[in-house]
Design an enzyme around this catalytic site. Structure first.
Site, PDB file in Angstrom:
ATOM      1  N   SER A 104       0.866  -1.185   0.000  1.00 64.88           N
ATOM      2  CA  SER A 104       0.000   0.000   0.000  1.00 64.88           C
ATOM      3  C   SER A 104       0.899   1.229   0.000  1.00 64.88           C
ATOM      4  O   SER A 104       2.061   1.153   0.436  1.00 64.88           O
ATOM      5  CB  SER A 104      -0.860   0.005   1.272  1.00 64.88           C
ATOM      6  N   TYR A 139      -1.318  -1.197  10.626  1.00 71.28           N
ATOM      7  CA  TYR A 139      -1.575  -1.628   9.241  1.00 71.28           C
ATOM      8  C   TYR A 139      -0.442  -1.122   8.337  1.00 71.28           C
ATOM      9  O   TYR A 139       0.116  -1.887   7.537  1.00 71.28           O
ATOM     10  CB  TYR A 139      -2.927  -1.086   8.774  1.00 71.28           C
TER      11      TYR A 139
HETATM   12  N1  LIG Z   1      -8.868  -0.564  -0.823  1.00 70.76           N
HETATM   13  C1  LIG Z   1      -7.817   0.233  -0.631  1.00 70.76           C
HETATM   14  O1  LIG Z   1      -7.961   1.484  -0.535  1.00 70.76           O
HETATM   15  C2  LIG Z   1      -6.433  -0.364  -0.558  1.00 70.76           C
HETATM   16  C3  LIG Z   1      -5.337   0.511  -0.660  1.00 70.76           C
HETATM   17  C4  LIG Z   1      -4.051  -0.005  -0.595  1.00 70.76           C
HETATM   18  C5  LIG Z   1      -3.850  -1.369  -0.429  1.00 70.76           C
HETATM   19  N2  LIG Z   1      -4.915  -2.196  -0.311  1.00 70.76           N
HETATM   20  C6  LIG Z   1      -4.648  -3.635  -0.127  1.00 70.76           C
HETATM   21  O2  LIG Z   1      -5.189  -4.341  -1.224  1.00 70.76           O
HETATM   22  C7  LIG Z   1      -5.538  -5.662  -0.822  1.00 70.76           C
HETATM   23  C8  LIG Z   1      -6.980  -5.944  -1.212  1.00 70.76           C
HETATM   24  O3  LIG Z   1      -7.819  -5.031  -0.528  1.00 70.76           O
HETATM   25  P1  LIG Z   1      -9.302  -4.704  -0.990  1.00 70.76           P
HETATM   26  O4  LIG Z   1      -9.426  -3.248  -1.029  1.00 70.76           O
HETATM   27  O5  LIG Z   1      -9.660  -5.487  -2.178  1.00 70.76           O
HETATM   28  O6  LIG Z   1     -10.086  -5.221   0.298  1.00 70.76           O
HETATM   29  P2  LIG Z   1     -11.490  -5.983   0.455  1.00 70.76           P
HETATM   30  O7  LIG Z   1     -12.442  -5.554  -0.590  1.00 70.76           O
HETATM   31  O8  LIG Z   1     -11.846  -5.832   1.897  1.00 70.76           O
HETATM   32  O9  LIG Z   1     -11.100  -7.511   0.163  1.00 70.76           O
HETATM   33  C9  LIG Z   1     -10.263  -8.203   1.038  1.00 70.76           C
HETATM   34  C10 LIG Z   1     -10.107  -9.639   0.546  1.00 70.76           C
HETATM   35  O10 LIG Z   1      -9.248 -10.314   1.476  1.00 70.76           O
HETATM   36  C11 LIG Z   1      -9.880 -11.537   1.848  1.00 70.76           C
HETATM   37  N3  LIG Z   1      -9.494 -11.935   3.199  1.00 70.76           N
HETATM   38  C12 LIG Z   1      -9.630 -11.247   4.367  1.00 70.76           C
HETATM   39  N4  LIG Z   1      -9.205 -11.990   5.390  1.00 70.76           N
HETATM   40  C13 LIG Z   1      -8.801 -13.178   4.859  1.00 70.76           C
HETATM   41  C14 LIG Z   1      -8.279 -14.377   5.407  1.00 70.76           C
HETATM   42  N5  LIG Z   1      -8.068 -14.515   6.728  1.00 70.76           N
HETATM   43  N6  LIG Z   1      -7.974 -15.398   4.574  1.00 70.76           N
HETATM   44  C15 LIG Z   1      -8.185 -15.282   3.241  1.00 70.76           C
HETATM   45  N7  LIG Z   1      -8.668 -14.179   2.659  1.00 70.76           N
HETATM   46  C16 LIG Z   1      -8.981 -13.143   3.471  1.00 70.76           C
HETATM   47  C17 LIG Z   1     -11.377 -11.252   1.748  1.00 70.76           C
HETATM   48  O11 LIG Z   1     -12.091 -12.448   1.494  1.00 70.76           O
HETATM   49  P3  LIG Z   1     -12.912 -13.310   2.581  1.00 70.76           P
HETATM   50  O12 LIG Z   1     -13.535 -12.353   3.529  1.00 70.76           O
HETATM   51  O13 LIG Z   1     -13.865 -14.079   1.719  1.00 70.76           O
HETATM   52  O14 LIG Z   1     -11.883 -14.212   3.210  1.00 70.76           O
HETATM   53  C18 LIG Z   1     -11.418 -10.384   0.494  1.00 70.76           C
HETATM   54  O15 LIG Z   1     -11.463 -11.203  -0.651  1.00 70.76           O
HETATM   55  C19 LIG Z   1      -5.303  -5.718   0.690  1.00 70.76           C
HETATM   56  O16 LIG Z   1      -4.055  -6.309   0.952  1.00 70.76           O
HETATM   57  C20 LIG Z   1      -5.274  -4.254   1.104  1.00 70.76           C
HETATM   58  O17 LIG Z   1      -4.502  -4.060   2.248  1.00 70.76           O
HETATM   59  C21 LIG Z   1      -6.200  -1.733  -0.383  1.00 70.76           C
END
Ligand SMILES: NC(=O)c1ccc[n+]([C@@H]2O[C@H](COP(=O)([O-])OP(=O)(O)OC[C@H]3O[C@@H](n4cnc5c(N)ncnc54)[C@H](OP(=O)(O)O)[C@@H]3O)[C@@H](O)[C@H]2O)c1
Length: 265
Positions: A141, A154
């Site tokens: 991130s 985080y």
């Molecule tokens: N959105 C942002 O603004 C942003 C910015 C920078 C970086 N990121 C990073 O990008 C990545 C994806 O984020 P996102 O925005 O797509 O978040 P999201 O929509 O909340 O999706 C998170 C995903 O992680 C899975 N997950 C959570 N806990 C898990 C576990 N214990 N085992 C397996 N899977 C798990 C969830 O699936 P289940 O609940 O089905 O397990 C879901 O598919 C993350 O690493 C996040 O830190 C996001």
């Protein structure tokens, strides 16, 4: 030389929602076979049926459980033969000041955002090194490059993943295995809703948010072009550029951003 994704096996964690789900679709469009892993099997099955081919394999996996990580990799190999690309995408945040964040939430972030990614890399690397090619893609991130208050732990887990990627890339030099670090900025997913909130509310951090499809396309491009690091969003690039010249100014900006996005209750 470019890395072709045609018929490659891409193992994606967190494929049930957000960036991971869009990555599954984008890699599938690029001709890859997808191992779509997450806890929500029902959502993964919907994803597989939307893709409409047998090139998407849903796998139920809680990445924080070591035995499940090993089983999922073995299952993927038994169905698809080998893993060519590991996409460590699953992640979660608990917003709140350090002092008030329960240790269980700290542990969950470290286990999910960092340890699981390191262990999955350890599990797939021997076969990639033996084959002489493969890719480990880690989703960090922008806040892994410049921490933000009330997302301090985080941010630290994402900084650890960034540093891990840099060191691993050096360790793997000459093996044919790429390590790609992607640092998305604020992205329009359910991330903020799923996040824990301890002594704060949380709004979107940046004025503009990338759609997850755009992040997914950037990740596919990064694999094709064997990029080392990709930072996304204009705001993300700007804050990291400012930090190169002045940590003091970057901290001051992020303090304001943090106050606006995560006011104390
Ligand atoms: N959105 C942002 O603004 C942003 C910015 C920078 C970086 N990121 C990073 O990008 C990545 C994806 O984020 P996102 O925005 O797509 O978040 P999201 O929509 O909340 O999706 C998170 C995903 O992680 C899975 N997950 C959570 N806990 C898990 C576990 N214990 N085992 C397996 N899977 C798990 C969830 O699936 P289940 O609940 O089905 O397990 C879901 O598919 C993350 O690493 C996040 O830190 C996001």
């Amino acid at each position: 030389m470019r890395f072709s994704l045609e018929n490659k096996v891409v193992f994606i964690t967190g494929a049930s929602a957000g960036i991971g789900r869009d990555c599954a679709k984008a890699f599938h469009r690029a001709g890859a076979r997808i191992v779509a892993a997450a806890r929500s099997l029902d959502k993964l099955k919907v994803l597989a049926s939307e893709c409409g081919t047998d090139r998407v394999l849903p796998v139920q996996l809680d990445v924080t459980v070591r035995s499940q990580r090993e089983k999922a990799i073995e299952f993927a190999r038994s169905r698809f033969g080998a893993i060519d690309v590991l996409l460590n995408n699953a992640g979660w945040a608990c917003f709140g000041s350090v002092g008030k964040t329960p240790l269980e939430d700290v542990s969950r972030m470290v286990e999910l955002n960092f340890i699981a990614a390191v262990d999955l890399a350890r599990l797939v690397l021997p076969e990639m090194i033996a084959r002489g090619n493969g890719q480990v893609v880690n989703i960090s991130s922008v806040v892994g490059g410049q921490a933000i208050p009330r997302m301090t732990v985080y941010s630290a887990t994402k900084a650890a993943l960034w540093s891990f990627s840099t060191g691993l890339r050096m360790e793997l030099r000459g093996t044919g295995v790429d390590v790609i670090l992607v640092a998305p900025g604020s992205t329009r997913t359910g991330f903020f809703d799923a996040a824990g909130k301890i002594d704060t509310t949380a709004r979107r951090i940046a004025k503009t948010q990338y759609p997850p499809e755009r992040v997914a396309r950037a990740i596919v491009r990064a694999c094709n072009h064997r990029r080392r690091e990709v930072v996304l969003t204009a705001e993300g690039k700007t804050i990291l550029l400012i930090r190169r010249f002045s940590h003091r100014i970057a901290d001051a900006i992020m303090l304001q951003v943090g106050k606006r996005a995560m006011p104390k209750i």
